[in-house]
Design an enzyme around this catalytic site. Sequence first.
Site, PDB file in Angstrom:
ATOM      1  N   TYR A 276       4.249  -7.867   6.656  1.00 23.08           N
ATOM      2  CA  TYR A 276       4.018  -8.094   7.902  1.00 23.08           C
ATOM      3  C   TYR A 276       3.579  -9.253   8.401  1.00 23.08           C
ATOM      4  O   TYR A 276       3.455  -9.389   9.644  1.00 23.08           O
ATOM      5  CB  TYR A 276       3.447  -6.794   9.004  1.00 23.08           C
ATOM      6  CG  TYR A 276       4.340  -5.370   8.789  1.00 23.08           C
ATOM      7  CD1 TYR A 276       5.061  -4.816   8.144  1.00 23.08           C
ATOM      8  CD2 TYR A 276       4.102  -4.427   9.644  1.00 23.08           C
ATOM      9  CE1 TYR A 276       6.931  -4.470   8.068  1.00 23.08           C
ATOM     10  CE2 TYR A 276       4.966  -3.426   9.259  1.00 23.08           C
ATOM     11  CZ  TYR A 276       5.953  -3.127   8.684  1.00 23.08           C
ATOM     12  OH  TYR A 276       7.255  -2.031   8.444  1.00 23.08           O
TER      13      TYR A 276
ATOM     14  N   VAL B 205       1.167  -1.431  -0.298  1.00 24.96           N
ATOM     15  CA  VAL B 205       0.360   0.059   0.175  1.00 24.96           C
ATOM     16  C   VAL B 205       0.850   1.194   0.240  1.00 24.96           C
ATOM     17  O   VAL B 205       0.613   2.388  -1.212  1.00 24.96           O
ATOM     18  CB  VAL B 205      -0.755  -0.125   1.076  1.00 24.96           C
ATOM     19  CG1 VAL B 205      -1.822   1.258   1.114  1.00 24.96           C
ATOM     20  CG2 VAL B 205      -2.188  -0.980   1.018  1.00 24.96           C
ATOM     21  N   ASP B 206       1.898   1.083   1.003  1.00 24.61           N
ATOM     22  CA  ASP B 206       2.829   2.365   1.227  1.00 24.61           C
ATOM     23  C   ASP B 206       3.218   3.137  -0.697  1.00 24.61           C
ATOM     24  O   ASP B 206       3.399   4.279  -0.546  1.00 24.61           O
ATOM     25  CB  ASP B 206       3.714   1.678   1.574  1.00 24.61           C
ATOM     26  CG  ASP B 206       4.561   3.545   2.555  1.00 24.61           C
ATOM     27  OD1 ASP B 206       4.249   4.463   2.289  1.00 24.61           O
ATOM     28  OD2 ASP B 206       5.376   3.084   3.315  1.00 24.61           O
TER      29      ASP B 206
ATOM     30  N   GLY C 293      -0.221  -7.980   5.163  1.00 21.10           N
ATOM     31  CA  GLY C 293       0.592  -7.750   3.939  1.00 21.10           C
ATOM     32  C   GLY C 293       2.045  -7.954   4.294  1.00 21.10           C
ATOM     33  O   GLY C 293       2.605  -9.699   4.892  1.00 21.10           O
TER      34      GLY C 293
ATOM     35  N   SER D 175      -0.833  -4.360   8.008  1.00 25.16           N
ATOM     36  CA  SER D 175      -0.303  -5.522   8.455  1.00 25.16           C
ATOM     37  C   SER D 175      -0.444  -6.993   7.997  1.00 25.16           C
ATOM     38  O   SER D 175       0.456  -7.409   8.434  1.00 25.16           O
ATOM     39  CB  SER D 175      -0.449  -5.458  10.346  1.00 25.16           C
ATOM     40  OG  SER D 175       0.412  -4.851  10.658  1.00 25.16           O
TER      41      SER D 175
END
Length: 169
Positions: free
Chosen positions: A126, A33-34, A124, A122
């Site tokens: 993470y 996403v980032d 993905g 979190s």
Amino acid sequence: MTRITLVQGDITRQSVDAIVNAANSSLLGGGGVDGAIHRRGGPAILEECRKLRAGHYGKGLPTGQAVATTAGDLDARWVIHTVGPVHSTGEDRSELLASCYRESLRRADELGARTVAFPAVSTGIYGWPLDDGARIAVATVQEADTAVEEVRFVLFDERAYDAFARQLP
Ligand code: ADP
């Protein structure tokens, strides 16, 4: 009452007051996403993130907290960056994941945002199991004391969408 809606798609395509980013504590970009938010939102977001790093967040944004910047070229007014916990089998970090949703909504309230799009934080890179991530996300939003009118969970694929759908009546 906050309305919870689900959409399958790309969070960077949403038209809302605030888009939540599943950031990492560096605030300087990453994958998932980032990466998508910085790619589509353009350099203005990163520029503001760098200023946050040069100022109050010199050591980075701690896990479970949230901070807002401009949304650059996205169809939103703000991006709210939050840092989810890396999933651990040895330690229960659920409270930190819940905190991401709570703190993001608190930032949204400070800004006066009424519509907020969240990714499944979190779940993905993470590594958080999707069903549990969905459970925590939905329960935390349902329990939140917020003036946000719509929380839109934007799920990238059908598997994620179904996991969230199972948490709703
Ligand atoms: P984290 O590091 O917090 O796990 P990721 O960005 O890797 O964050 O993943 C979070 C969730 O967002 C995952 O379920 C992933 O499939 C999903 N995702 C990845 N890209 C997008 C996107 N453009 N829009 C919506 N969801 C996305």
